[in-house]
Write a protein that holds these residues in place. Structure first.
Motif, PDB file in Angstrom:
ATOM      1  N   PRO A   2       0.817  -1.221   0.000  1.00  0.00           N
ATOM      2  CA  PRO A   2       0.000   0.000   0.000  1.00  0.00           C
ATOM      3  C   PRO A   2       0.846   1.264   0.000  1.00  0.00           C
ATOM      4  O   PRO A   2       1.909   1.306   0.600  1.00  0.00           O
ATOM      5  CB  PRO A   2      -0.794  -0.105   1.302  1.00  0.00           C
ATOM      6  CG  PRO A   2      -0.662  -1.504   1.758  1.00  0.00           C
ATOM      7  CD  PRO A   2       0.599  -2.044   1.163  1.00  0.00           C
ATOM      8  N   SER A   5      -1.646   3.051   4.512  1.00  0.00           N
ATOM      9  CA  SER A   5      -2.515   2.130   5.243  1.00  0.00           C
ATOM     10  C   SER A   5      -2.584   2.601   6.685  1.00  0.00           C
ATOM     11  O   SER A   5      -1.581   3.038   7.251  1.00  0.00           O
ATOM     12  CB  SER A   5      -1.928   0.714   5.174  1.00  0.00           C
ATOM     13  OG  SER A   5      -2.693  -0.185   5.948  1.00  0.00           O
ATOM     14  N   GLU A  68     -13.437  -6.846  -5.066  1.00  0.00           N
ATOM     15  CA  GLU A  68     -13.421  -7.862  -4.009  1.00  0.00           C
ATOM     16  C   GLU A  68     -14.552  -7.542  -3.040  1.00  0.00           C
ATOM     17  O   GLU A  68     -14.739  -6.388  -2.667  1.00  0.00           O
ATOM     18  CB  GLU A  68     -12.082  -7.851  -3.262  1.00  0.00           C
ATOM     19  CG  GLU A  68     -10.887  -8.173  -4.142  1.00  0.00           C
ATOM     20  CD  GLU A  68      -9.570  -8.075  -3.399  1.00  0.00           C
ATOM     21  OE1 GLU A  68      -9.529  -8.386  -2.194  1.00  0.00           O
ATOM     22  OE2 GLU A  68      -8.574  -7.669  -4.027  1.00  0.00           O
ATOM     23  N   TRP A  69     -15.309  -8.576  -2.653  1.00  0.00           N
ATOM     24  CA  TRP A  69     -16.436  -8.379  -1.735  1.00  0.00           C
ATOM     25  C   TRP A  69     -16.583  -9.654  -0.915  1.00  0.00           C
ATOM     26  O   TRP A  69     -17.005 -10.679  -1.442  1.00  0.00           O
ATOM     27  CB  TRP A  69     -17.708  -8.077  -2.524  1.00  0.00           C
ATOM     28  CG  TRP A  69     -18.851  -7.630  -1.668  1.00  0.00           C
ATOM     29  CD1 TRP A  69     -19.871  -8.402  -1.182  1.00  0.00           C
ATOM     30  CD2 TRP A  69     -19.084  -6.319  -1.188  1.00  0.00           C
ATOM     31  NE1 TRP A  69     -20.717  -7.648  -0.424  1.00  0.00           N
ATOM     32  CE2 TRP A  69     -20.262  -6.355  -0.420  1.00  0.00           C
ATOM     33  CE3 TRP A  69     -18.416  -5.105  -1.323  1.00  0.00           C
ATOM     34  CZ2 TRP A  69     -20.786  -5.229   0.213  1.00  0.00           C
ATOM     35  CZ3 TRP A  69     -18.938  -3.986  -0.700  1.00  0.00           C
ATOM     36  CH2 TRP A  69     -20.113  -4.052   0.054  1.00  0.00           C
ATOM     37  N   HIS A  74     -14.180  -7.933   4.261  1.00  0.00           N
ATOM     38  CA  HIS A  74     -13.280  -7.231   3.346  1.00  0.00           C
ATOM     39  C   HIS A  74     -14.018  -6.807   2.078  1.00  0.00           C
ATOM     40  O   HIS A  74     -14.843  -7.545   1.549  1.00  0.00           O
ATOM     41  CB  HIS A  74     -12.127  -8.171   2.969  1.00  0.00           C
ATOM     42  CG  HIS A  74     -11.181  -7.593   1.978  1.00  0.00           C
ATOM     43  ND1 HIS A  74     -11.163  -7.968   0.664  1.00  0.00           N
ATOM     44  CD2 HIS A  74     -10.206  -6.670   2.101  1.00  0.00           C
ATOM     45  CE1 HIS A  74     -10.212  -7.314   0.019  1.00  0.00           C
ATOM     46  NE2 HIS A  74      -9.622  -6.511   0.870  1.00  0.00           N
ATOM     47  N   ALA A  76     -12.891  -4.298  -1.602  1.00  0.00           N
ATOM     48  CA  ALA A  76     -11.948  -3.413  -2.282  1.00  0.00           C
ATOM     49  C   ALA A  76     -12.599  -2.948  -3.566  1.00  0.00           C
ATOM     50  O   ALA A  76     -13.433  -3.641  -4.154  1.00  0.00           O
ATOM     51  CB  ALA A  76     -10.637  -4.145  -2.578  1.00  0.00           C
ATOM     52  N   TRP A  77     -12.212  -1.737  -3.971  1.00  0.00           N
ATOM     53  CA  TRP A  77     -12.669  -1.233  -5.263  1.00  0.00           C
ATOM     54  C   TRP A  77     -11.510  -0.536  -5.944  1.00  0.00           C
ATOM     55  O   TRP A  77     -10.545  -0.138  -5.297  1.00  0.00           O
ATOM     56  CB  TRP A  77     -13.897  -0.362  -5.153  1.00  0.00           C
ATOM     57  CG  TRP A  77     -13.964   0.700  -4.081  1.00  0.00           C
ATOM     58  CD1 TRP A  77     -12.948   1.324  -3.432  1.00  0.00           C
ATOM     59  CD2 TRP A  77     -15.154   1.262  -3.529  1.00  0.00           C
ATOM     60  NE1 TRP A  77     -13.420   2.245  -2.528  1.00  0.00           N
ATOM     61  CE2 TRP A  77     -14.773   2.227  -2.569  1.00  0.00           C
ATOM     62  CE3 TRP A  77     -16.500   1.072  -3.765  1.00  0.00           C
ATOM     63  CZ2 TRP A  77     -15.695   2.970  -1.844  1.00  0.00           C
ATOM     64  CZ3 TRP A  77     -17.406   1.819  -3.031  1.00  0.00           C
ATOM     65  CH2 TRP A  77     -17.016   2.752  -2.092  1.00  0.00           C
ATOM     66  N   GLN A  87      -6.412   1.363  -5.961  1.00  0.00           N
ATOM     67  CA  GLN A  87      -7.238   0.387  -5.254  1.00  0.00           C
ATOM     68  C   GLN A  87      -7.379   0.844  -3.813  1.00  0.00           C
ATOM     69  O   GLN A  87      -6.389   1.223  -3.172  1.00  0.00           O
ATOM     70  CB  GLN A  87      -6.634  -1.020  -5.279  1.00  0.00           C
ATOM     71  CG  GLN A  87      -7.545  -2.019  -4.567  1.00  0.00           C
ATOM     72  CD  GLN A  87      -6.995  -3.426  -4.535  1.00  0.00           C
ATOM     73  OE1 GLN A  87      -5.845  -3.635  -4.164  1.00  0.00           O
ATOM     74  NE2 GLN A  87      -7.805  -4.382  -4.937  1.00  0.00           N
ATOM     75  N   GLU A  89      -8.785  -0.519  -0.189  1.00  0.00           N
ATOM     76  CA  GLU A  89      -9.190  -1.726   0.527  1.00  0.00           C
ATOM     77  C   GLU A  89      -9.761  -1.367   1.889  1.00  0.00           C
ATOM     78  O   GLU A  89      -9.309  -0.420   2.538  1.00  0.00           O
ATOM     79  CB  GLU A  89      -7.997  -2.655   0.720  1.00  0.00           C
ATOM     80  CG  GLU A  89      -7.483  -3.230  -0.585  1.00  0.00           C
ATOM     81  CD  GLU A  89      -6.476  -4.324  -0.346  1.00  0.00           C
ATOM     82  OE1 GLU A  89      -6.910  -5.459  -0.066  1.00  0.00           O
ATOM     83  OE2 GLU A  89      -5.280  -4.018  -0.425  1.00  0.00           O
ATOM     84  N   HIS A  90     -10.748  -2.174   2.306  1.00  0.00           N
ATOM     85  CA  HIS A  90     -11.428  -1.997   3.586  1.00  0.00           C
ATOM     86  C   HIS A  90     -11.453  -3.372   4.256  1.00  0.00           C
ATOM     87  O   HIS A  90     -12.113  -4.282   3.764  1.00  0.00           O
ATOM     88  CB  HIS A  90     -12.866  -1.518   3.364  1.00  0.00           C
ATOM     89  CG  HIS A  90     -12.962  -0.315   2.495  1.00  0.00           C
ATOM     90  ND1 HIS A  90     -12.789  -0.355   1.123  1.00  0.00           N
ATOM     91  CD2 HIS A  90     -13.218   0.978   2.801  1.00  0.00           C
ATOM     92  CE1 HIS A  90     -12.937   0.854   0.627  1.00  0.00           C
ATOM     93  NE2 HIS A  90     -13.199   1.685   1.623  1.00  0.00           N
ATOM     94  N   LEU A  91     -10.720  -3.529   5.341  1.00  0.00           N
ATOM     95  CA  LEU A  91     -10.577  -4.818   6.014  1.00  0.00           C
ATOM     96  C   LEU A  91     -11.109  -4.713   7.438  1.00  0.00           C
ATOM     97  O   LEU A  91     -10.720  -3.806   8.184  1.00  0.00           O
ATOM     98  CB  LEU A  91      -9.102  -5.236   6.036  1.00  0.00           C
ATOM     99  CG  LEU A  91      -8.763  -6.532   6.765  1.00  0.00           C
ATOM    100  CD1 LEU A  91      -9.400  -7.726   6.053  1.00  0.00           C
ATOM    101  CD2 LEU A  91      -7.247  -6.705   6.842  1.00  0.00           C
ATOM    102  N   THR A 107      -3.622   1.879  -2.629  1.00  0.00           N
ATOM    103  CA  THR A 107      -2.461   1.498  -3.425  1.00  0.00           C
ATOM    104  C   THR A 107      -2.642   2.056  -4.831  1.00  0.00           C
ATOM    105  O   THR A 107      -3.706   1.886  -5.430  1.00  0.00           O
ATOM    106  CB  THR A 107      -2.321  -0.035  -3.494  1.00  0.00           C
ATOM    107  OG1 THR A 107      -2.284  -0.552  -2.163  1.00  0.00           O
ATOM    108  CG2 THR A 107      -1.066  -0.435  -4.239  1.00  0.00           C
TER     109      THR A 107
END
Length: 141
Positions: A2, A5, A68-69, A74, A76-77, A87, A89-91, A107
């Protein structure tokens, strides 16, 4: 790796965090980093392949594609523009005693990522931090 982050712990279950985080069209209600979020193609709540239009202060309108879903842990878009793929991301990770750790990461890749990243580094960090702080304030245990 990343470009940026950051994480925080929230006194709520991953499911409670996910309920707020996955309701993407309501993000502008709890983060000043977004002025408008609209699903333009795909289901609500989103899934892989959903397209979302996001307006942010001092930034160009962007179309993001959910790539990603994985509820409730998690998503991501990605958004592509001018030689840069970004990108986000959400974790959401479970912690003991019904708590959660949330990590947000940005990222940027592509031929002009070094330039765009350099120009927007401060704003990117400010917006990611605002999103994380707003999420923490919005989630109810």
């Amino acid at each position: 790796m990343p470009n940026y982050s950051t994480s925080t712990e929230i006194d709520a279950t991953p499911e409670a965090v996910w309920t707020v985080l996955s309701d993407v069209e309501h993000m502008p209600e709890w983060t000043p980093s977004m002025t408008s979020v609209e699903i333009i193609d795909g289901p609500n709540p989103p899934d892989v392949g959903t397209q979302v239009r996001i307006e942010q202060p001092k930034m160009r309108l962007a179309i993001w594609l959910v790539d990603e879903w994985d509820p409730p842990r998690h998503f991501a878009w990605i958004s592509e523009a001018a030689g840069v793929t970004t990108q986000a991301e959400h974790l959401v990770e479970p912690l003991p005693e019904g708590r959660s750790r949330v990590t947000l990461a940005i990222t940027q890749t592509g031929g002009l990522a070094w330039l765009l990243g350099g120009l927007t580094r401060g704003r990117t960090r400010q917006y990611v931090n605002a999103e994380l702080g707003g999420l923490k304030a919005r989630v109810k245990p």
